[in-house]
Design an enzyme around this catalytic site. Structure first.
Site, short mmCIF file in Angstrom:
data_model
loop_
_atom_site.label_atom_id
_atom_site.label_comp_id
_atom_site.label_asym_id
_atom_site.label_seq_id
_atom_site.Cartn_x
_atom_site.Cartn_y
_atom_site.Cartn_z
N ARG A 121 93.46 15.55 26.08
CA ARG A 121 93.08 14.70 27.24
C ARG A 121 92.38 15.46 28.35
O ARG A 121 92.35 15.05 29.50
CB ARG A 121 94.29 13.96 27.80
N LYS A 143 77.74 14.89 32.90
CA LYS A 143 77.57 13.99 31.75
C LYS A 143 77.72 14.84 30.50
O LYS A 143 77.06 15.86 30.35
CB LYS A 143 76.17 13.36 31.75
N GLU A 185 61.30 19.18 34.49
CA GLU A 185 62.42 18.59 35.25
C GLU A 185 62.38 19.07 36.71
O GLU A 185 62.74 18.32 37.62
CB GLU A 185 63.78 18.91 34.62
N LYS A 227 70.10 17.92 42.46
CA LYS A 227 70.91 17.19 41.49
C LYS A 227 72.35 17.04 42.00
O LYS A 227 72.94 15.96 41.91
CB LYS A 227 70.89 17.85 40.10
N GLU A 237 76.37 6.93 38.24
CA GLU A 237 75.08 6.26 38.12
C GLU A 237 75.17 4.75 38.32
O GLU A 237 74.72 3.96 37.49
CB GLU A 237 74.41 6.59 36.79
N ARG A 241 71.82 7.61 41.64
CA ARG A 241 71.63 8.61 40.59
C ARG A 241 70.44 8.25 39.69
O ARG A 241 69.85 9.11 39.05
CB ARG A 241 72.92 8.79 39.76
N ASN A 245 66.04 9.60 36.94
CA ASN A 245 65.35 9.12 35.73
C ASN A 245 63.85 8.98 35.93
O ASN A 245 63.16 8.41 35.07
CB ASN A 245 65.94 7.78 35.27
N HIS A 248 61.51 9.25 33.05
CA HIS A 248 62.33 9.15 31.84
C HIS A 248 62.23 7.81 31.13
O HIS A 248 62.48 7.73 29.93
CB HIS A 248 63.79 9.48 32.15
N HIS A 252 61.45 8.43 27.47
CA HIS A 252 62.34 8.10 26.34
C HIS A 252 61.62 7.26 25.30
O HIS A 252 61.81 7.45 24.10
CB HIS A 252 63.58 7.33 26.84
N HIS A 265 61.74 16.98 24.87
CA HIS A 265 62.12 16.03 25.92
C HIS A 265 61.30 16.22 27.21
O HIS A 265 60.74 15.26 27.75
CB HIS A 265 63.62 16.18 26.21
N1 LIG Z 1 74.27 16.17 30.33
C1 LIG Z 1 73.16 15.91 30.98
O1 LIG Z 1 73.17 15.46 32.12
C2 LIG Z 1 71.85 16.18 30.31
C3 LIG Z 1 70.68 16.21 31.05
C4 LIG Z 1 69.50 16.54 30.40
C5 LIG Z 1 69.50 16.84 29.05
N2 LIG Z 1 70.67 16.80 28.36
C6 LIG Z 1 70.71 17.14 26.92
O2 LIG Z 1 70.33 18.50 26.79
C7 LIG Z 1 69.77 18.69 25.49
C8 LIG Z 1 68.52 19.52 25.61
O3 LIG Z 1 68.86 20.77 26.16
P1 LIG Z 1 67.90 22.04 26.01
O4 LIG Z 1 66.54 21.64 26.40
O5 LIG Z 1 68.56 23.14 26.71
O6 LIG Z 1 67.82 22.24 24.44
P2 LIG Z 1 68.67 23.14 23.40
O7 LIG Z 1 70.06 23.27 23.80
O8 LIG Z 1 68.38 22.56 22.06
O9 LIG Z 1 67.95 24.55 23.51
C9 LIG Z 1 66.60 24.67 23.13
C10 LIG Z 1 66.39 25.81 22.15
O10 LIG Z 1 66.45 27.06 22.83
C11 LIG Z 1 67.36 27.94 22.20
N3 LIG Z 1 67.88 28.80 23.26
C12 LIG Z 1 68.76 28.48 24.22
N4 LIG Z 1 68.87 29.48 25.11
C13 LIG Z 1 68.04 30.46 24.69
C14 LIG Z 1 67.71 31.74 25.19
N5 LIG Z 1 68.20 32.18 26.35
N6 LIG Z 1 66.83 32.49 24.48
C15 LIG Z 1 66.28 32.01 23.34
N7 LIG Z 1 66.54 30.82 22.83
C16 LIG Z 1 67.42 30.05 23.50
C17 LIG Z 1 68.36 27.02 21.55
O11 LIG Z 1 69.06 27.68 20.51
C18 LIG Z 1 67.45 25.90 21.07
O12 LIG Z 1 66.84 26.26 19.86
C19 LIG Z 1 69.56 17.31 24.90
O13 LIG Z 1 70.55 17.06 23.93
C20 LIG Z 1 69.75 16.37 26.08
O14 LIG Z 1 70.26 15.11 25.71
C21 LIG Z 1 71.83 16.48 28.96
ZN LIG Z 2 65.37 14.86 31.35
#
Ligand SMILES: NC(=O)c1ccc[n+]([C@@H]2O[C@H](COP(=O)([O-])OP(=O)(O)OC[C@H]3O[C@@H](n4cnc5c(N)ncnc54)[C@H](O)[C@@H]3O)[C@@H](O)[C@H]2O)c1
Ligand SMILES: [Zn+2]
Length: 359
Positions: A121, A143, A185, A227, A237, A241, A245, A248, A252, A265
């Site tokens: 939990r 999130k 972003e 943020k 949201e 919040r 977007n 986005h 999306h 993305h």
């Molecule tokens: N929770 C939220 O509020 C929120 C907001 C935006 C995005 N997201 C989520 O985040 C995800 C995308 O995150 P991301 O863009 O970080 O992608 P990711 O986590 O897939 O990382 C991108 C790539 O970079 C590599 N990598 C990471 N750090 C590295 C480093 N220091 N050196 C070399 N390679 C490295 C990873 O292994 C991966 O291949 C999506 O799933 C999205 O839905 C969540």
């Molecule tokens: Zn985004």
């Protein structure tokens, strides 16, 4: 080191930003008084680069550390792999006062946060974001979640970390395309809230792209502050919040239409921001010079600014209409009024939208 406090009452936490600070995570984690058993969740790519440093630091601070890895890729951000994390936490006997450390980008962060939120939990968790996108976006705001075949991020929770520990030096190994997703972003934060940040992105492009630590820590800090401010005002949201977007709604739809393979993305969001800016001009809400500036900064970073030829306006509009953020069929658009100021706009004239998309 820079520090920002995300103000959420007794769930408030620090975002700490610095360069070369991974080896300090153990001491900081120890200050919380967690149980000795601690887990580091990562993927093989990131763990090979930074895993040892983090494990060593945690071990030196007295933790009994183990690691659990998930494969690298958005396609593994699912229920199955979060269950795998939970199984490892159980096998290693983490208790209700234990902590889980997410070491990686947004994929690792979202899955780890989700697992931490449901394990017994809810246990403590720390984000160590290693992509620019995760440092300015996904690690902040609470999130968490995983994907389902029926939709992205459809299973998840709101669950805040105890600490975000962002090391700019880790960005040195990040592929350029991934870095640019984080930049997209940050451009977003500039447009929605901070003209000065936007100017800085424009003026200091070279320093940013060469990861100058001073400029980077400044822009990451500013992005996180924005943020944090928005999230503190509207954690779940229900109102403001939604400004996060910007870019986005169209972004999306572009990701969905291109099967999540043509664009990362941040690239899709870059296209979305440019089109939303043009839509705002077409609706008489913003001067065209501001939209031109947004588009020119997006292009200067080498991010895409236009829709790919194969997407037609009608198709995109139908995708936008089924976006999960369109409550009761009403499409909500975040439209800039100026650089640094946006409006949440409901009830877009579809004819104008179509014209903008097909220009
Ligand atoms: N929770 C939220 O509020 C929120 C907001 C935006 C995005 N997201 C989520 O985040 C995800 C995308 O995150 P991301 O863009 O970080 O992608 P990711 O986590 O897939 O990382 C991108 C790539 O970079 C590599 N990598 C990471 N750090 C590295 C480093 N220091 N050196 C070399 N390679 C490295 C990873 O292994 C991966 O291949 C999506 O799933 C999205 O839905 C969540
Ligand atoms: Zn985004």
């Amino acid at each position: 080191m820079e520090k920002i406090i995300v103000g959420l009452g007794e769930r408030s936490y620090d975002i700490v930003i610095g360069s070369g600070m991974l080896s300090g995570i153990g001491e900081r984690a120890a200050s919380f008084g967690f149980s000795p058993a601690i887990a580091v969740v990562s993927n093989p790519t990131v763990f090979d680069l930074y895993g040892n440093k983090v494990i060593e630091s945690l071990s030196n601070a007295g933790f009994n550390c183990f690691s659990t890895l998930v494969p690298d890729g958005e396609e593994y951000k699912d229920y199955f792999w979060s269950y795998h994390i939970l199984t490892d936490l159980l096998k290693n006997r983490l208790d209700r006062n234990s902590c889980v450390v997410a070491l990686g980008g947004g994929v690792v962060g979202d899955m780890t946060g989700f697992a931490a939120s449901v394990y017994m939990r809810g246990i403590h968790f720390i984000q160590v974001p290693t992509t620019l996108l995760s440092q300015v976006d996904s690690s902040v705001g609470g999130k968490t979640g995983v994907n389902h075949p029926a939709g992205k991020n459809m299973i998840g929770t709101f669950y805040q970390p105890r600490l975000v520990w962002a090391d700019i030096a880790a960005l040195g190994t990040l592929p350029r395309k991934e870095l640019l997703c984080g930049i997209a972003e940050i451009i977003k934060y500039g447009v929605i809230r901070d003209a000065r940040l936007f100017d800085l992105l424009d003026e200091k492009r070279e320093a940013i792209l060469s990861l100058d630590p001073d400029v980077m820590s400044h822009i990451i800090k500013r992005a996180c502050e924005i943020k944090a401010e928005v999230v503190s005002a509207d954690e779940r949201e229900s109102g403001i919040r939604a400004v996060l977007n910007y870019g986005h709604t169209i972004g999306h739809a572009v990701e969905t239409e291109t099967g999540y393979s043509k664009y990362l993305h941040g690239e899709a969001v870059a296209i979305g921001m440019c089109l939303a800016a043009r839509l705002s001009v077409a609706m008489g809400m913003m001067k065209s010079a501001h939209a031109d500036r947004i588009i020119s900064v997006v292009k200067a970073y080498g991010l895409p600014s236009e829709l790919p030829k194969e997407i037609n306006g009608d198709k995109l509009i139908s995708l936008i209409s089924i976006d999960k953020k369109a409550i009761a069929g009403e499409i909500k658009f975040i439209l800039p009024k100026n650089i640094g100021d946006v409006a949440i706009h409901k009830g877009i004239d579809m004819k104008i939208l179509k014209k903008v998309l097909e220009q």
